[in-house]
Design a protein around this motif. Structure first.
Motif, short mmCIF file in Angstrom:
data_model
loop_
_atom_site.label_atom_id
_atom_site.label_comp_id
_atom_site.label_asym_id
_atom_site.label_seq_id
_atom_site.Cartn_x
_atom_site.Cartn_y
_atom_site.Cartn_z
N ILE A 30 3.40 3.62 2.32
CA ILE A 30 2.19 4.04 1.61
C ILE A 30 2.11 5.56 1.55
N ASN A 34 1.95 7.65 -1.85
CA ASN A 34 0.84 8.57 -2.13
C ASN A 34 1.36 9.96 -2.48
N THR A 71 -4.17 3.78 -3.50
CA THR A 71 -3.99 3.97 -2.06
C THR A 71 -5.18 3.42 -1.28
N LEU B 82 -5.40 6.46 5.56
CA LEU B 82 -4.10 5.93 5.95
C LEU B 82 -3.90 6.01 7.46
N LEU D 33 2.96 -2.20 -3.88
CA LEU D 33 2.83 -0.75 -3.86
C LEU D 33 3.98 -0.07 -4.57
#
Lengths: 89, 103, 162, 181
Positions: A30, A34, A71, B82, D33
Motif C-alpha cells: 500500500i 500510494n 488508499t 497506513l 490495489l
C-alpha cells in the motif's frame, strides 16, 4: 531538464513497482502504491510542460485526489472489515 | 529564474531517487515509511516549485499550487492512516494466534 | 447553518474559477449553482467553523511556514544522508509526545507537521498525546524538546484553551 | 530517441510488469490495489497519447470507483483466492486464439498519428472546423460527446445509471444484514 526529471520519475516508478511485487507485508505494498500515485502526478505535470501543454495539470490534480481516496478506502477495510460502517462502531 | 527552476527540478529528482533507494534498502515497513515520505515531501515540493518557476500563466501557477496543497494535506493523512492501521494489525495479531499475517 | 453553507459554497466557487479559467456569466452562474448544491449535499460532512476559530488560527502562519519549510529541508537532508550511508545508520524508536496545551486544530496540524517532516511520523493520536515513530534516537529527542510544539501553540493565538 | 518515445515505452513496459505481478499474487486485497497501479499507468499512457479526456475517465473510474467497489465486494466475500480445480487448457486456448485475432486485427490499423487515417478524413474535419459555430463550446470533445453523439451518450448514461442503481441495491442489502448481527 524536463526530460531528465521525467526519466528520474520513471526510474522511481519502476522501483516502486518492484516494491509492490516484493511486499513482503500488504502495508509495504500500500505504501508503494500510494507513493506511486505521487510519482505519476509528478510525471504527468512534467509531461505537460515537456509537450508545452500545461492543461494536463487538471489530470494531475484529479490523480492527487483519487490516490488518497483509494488508499483510505483500503485502510478502512482493514480497520473495520467492511466499508459500510463508521470507524467508531 | 530559469537556472533556479532547473536546479529545483534536478534536486527534486535526486531526492525522489534517494527516497526510492531508501525504500529498497531499509529493513522493515516502519522505517520504509520515512523513505517514502522523502518522495512525498521534498521530492514533490521541489519539482512542483521548479515547474511553477517555468511559467507566467497565473492559472497554471494556481493549479500547481493547488496540487502542492492537496498533496501536503492528503499525504500525511494517508501515511498516518497506513502506519496506524499497520500498528493496530500488529497488536491484534500478537494477541490472537489464529490471526494470519497479511501478505 | 445557512451561513456555513454559503461560506463553503463561496470557497468552492473560488476553486471553480481557478480550475476553469472562464469568467463568462453562464459559466459563473452554473458554477455557483453547482457549488451551492455540493455545499448543501455535504453540509453534514464538514463545513467551515462558524466562529472563525480556524481563521484566527492562521494569522500567525507567515511566521511559522518559513521555519517549517527549513525544518522539512533539514530533516530531508538528514534522512537522505542516512539512506545513502553505506552502513545505514538508523535506530528506529517509538516515543510519545504530550499535546495537552493544544486545541483540536493545532493537534491536527502538529500531527500532520510531524508526518510531513521525514524521519518522524505519527502512529497514533490520542486525546492528549501523540505516538511518534522516529528513524533515529536523535530525531526523537529533538521532538521531545518541543520546538515545533511551541511554535504551533503560538499559532493558536487567542484561542489557547482546548 | 526522443523523450516522449522513452516515456511511452517505459509506461508500456511497466504495464506489462504490473500484469505479471498481478498474476503472481494470491491476496485479493493486494490484487485490487495493484490493479489501481495498472489504471494509473494506462491513464498515464493516455495522457502521453494526448487523449486527455479518456485519461480523466480512466483515473476517476479505473483508479477511483473501481477500486472502492472491488474492495466493497471483497469485504462481503473473502480475501484469499481459492485454487481453481478446472482444467487449464481450454481457457488457455480461448485466450490464445482471441489474443492472436486481436493482434491480427491491429495489422490492418493505420500507423499511430497518421493524418491520412480514415478516422481523420471522414467527419473529424467537420467537427474540428464547425463545432464552435454549431455548438458554441470551446472543447471539441465535449461537443462531440454531448451533441453530435447525443443519443450515444444518452445510452451510456442509461447504462451507468442502471449499474449505479444495481450497486446501491446490492450494497444496501448487505448493510441491513450487518445490522442484525
Amino acid at each position: 531538464m524536463f526530460a531528465a526529471a521525467s526519466i528520474a520519475i520513471l526510474i522511481v516508478m519502476f522501483f516502486l513497482l518492484v516494491r509492490v511485487a516484493l511486499g513482503p507485508t500488504i502495508f509495504d505494498r500500500i505504501l508503494a502504491i500510494n507513493t506511486f500515485g505521487t510519482a505519476i502526478v509528478l510525471l504527468i505535470a512534467l509531461f505537460g510542460f515537456l509537450t508545452a501543454r500545461p492543461d494536463f495539470l487538471d489530470i494531475a490534480l484529479l490523480y492527487a485526489l483519487i490516490n488518497f481516496i483509494s488508499t483510505i478506502a483500503v485502510l478502512k477495510l482493514f480497520r473495520c472489515e467492511t466499508l459500510g460502517k463508521s470507524v467508531d462502531e | 529564474m530559469l537556472v533556479a527552476s532547473w536546479l529545483l527540478l534536478g534536486l527534486g529528482s535526486v531526492f525522489c531517487l534517494i527516497g526510492t533507494l531508501g525504500l529498497m534498502r531499509l529493513p522493515d515497513f516502519y522505517s520504509r515509511v520515512h523513505a517514502a515520505s522523502i518522495i512525498d515531501s521534498l521530492g514533490a515540493i521541489l519539482i512542483l516549485l521548479g515547474l511553477i518557476l517555468q511559467t507566467q500563466d497565473l492559472l497554471v501557477i494556481a493549479k500547481l499550487i493547488l496540487i502542492l496543497l492537496f498533496m501536503m494535506l492528503t499525504g500525511p493523512t494517508a501515511v498516518h492512516a497506513l502506519a496506524h492501521t499497520a500498528l493496530l494489525n500488529e497488536k491484534s495479531s500478537s494477541t490472537d494466534e489464529n490471526h494470519q499475517l497479511p501478505e | 447553518m445557512l451561513i456555513r453553507i454559503l461560506i463553503a459554497a463561496s470557497l468552492l466557487l473560488i476553486l471553480w474559477v481557478l480550475l476553469s479559467g472562464h469568467m463568462t456569466v453562464l459559466s459563473l452562474s452554473l458554477g455557483a449553482a453547482s457549488c451551492l448544491l455540493v455545499a448543501w449535499l455535504f453540509h453534514r460532512l464538514a463545513l467551515p467553523d462558524p466562529d472563525f476559530k480556524t481563521l484566527y488560527f492562521s494569522f500567525n502562519l507567515p511566521r511559522f511556514l518559513p521555519w517549517f519549510f527549513l525544518e522539512v529541508i533539514r530533516s530531508n537532508l538528514d534522512v537522505s544522508w542516512r539512506i545513502l550511508h553505506p552502513k545505514l545508520v538508523i535506530s528506529p524508536v517509538k516515543s510519545t509526545v504530550s499535546t495537552k496545551i493544544l486545541n483540536d486544530v493545532a493537534k491536527t496540524t502538529y500531527a500532520n507537521c510531524i508526518t510531513l517532516t521525514p524521519g518522524t511520523y505519527t502512529l497514533n493520536v490520542d486525546a492528549d498525546s501523540i505516538e511518534v515513530h522516529s528513524l533515529t534516537q536523535g530525531t526523537a529527542e529533538k521532538l521531545q524538546k518541543g520546538e515545533m510544539k511551541e511554535r504551533i501553540s503560538a499559532l493558536q493565538g487567542r484561542f489557547k484553551t482546548p | 530517441m526522443d523523450i516522449e518515445t522513452i516515456v511511452n515505452f517505459s509506461l508500456l513496459t511497466m504495464l506489462a510488469l504490473t500484469v505479471v505481478v498481478l498474476i503472481r499474487m494470491k491476496s485479493l486485497l493486494a490484487i485490487v490495489l495493484s490493479s489501481g497501479v495498472y489504471s494509473f499507468l494506462s491513464a498515464g499512457l493516455f495522457v502521453a497519447m494526448d487523449a486527455v479526456d479518456v485519461a480523466f475517465t480512466e483515473a476517476a473510474v479505473g483508479a477511483g470507483i473501481t477500486t472502492v467497489l472491488l474492495l466493497a465486494a471483497i469485504s462481503i466475500t473473502g480475501r484469499r483466492q481459492t485454487v481453481s480445480k478446472h482444467k487449464r487448457f481450454l481457457p488457455l486456448a480461448v485466450i490464445t486464439i482471441t489474443g492472436a485475432a486481436l493482434i491480427y486485427g491491429t495489422l490492418d490499423m493505420p500507423p499511430y498519428g497518421d493524418p491520412m487515417a480514415p478516422i481523420h478524413t471522414h467527419v473529424a474535419p467537420h467537427y474540428l472546423t464547425q463545432s464552435s459555430e454549431e455548438i458554441g463550446i470551446p472543447n471539441v470533445v465535449t461537443s462531440v460527446l454531448a451533441s453530435y453523439r447525443g443519443y450515444d451518450t444518452l445510452g451510456e448514461v442509461a447504462v451507468i445509471f442502471t449499474a449505479a442503481v444495481g450497486v446501491l441495491l446490492l450494497l444496501g442489502r448487505t448493510a441491513k444484514k450487518g445490522e442484525h448481527k
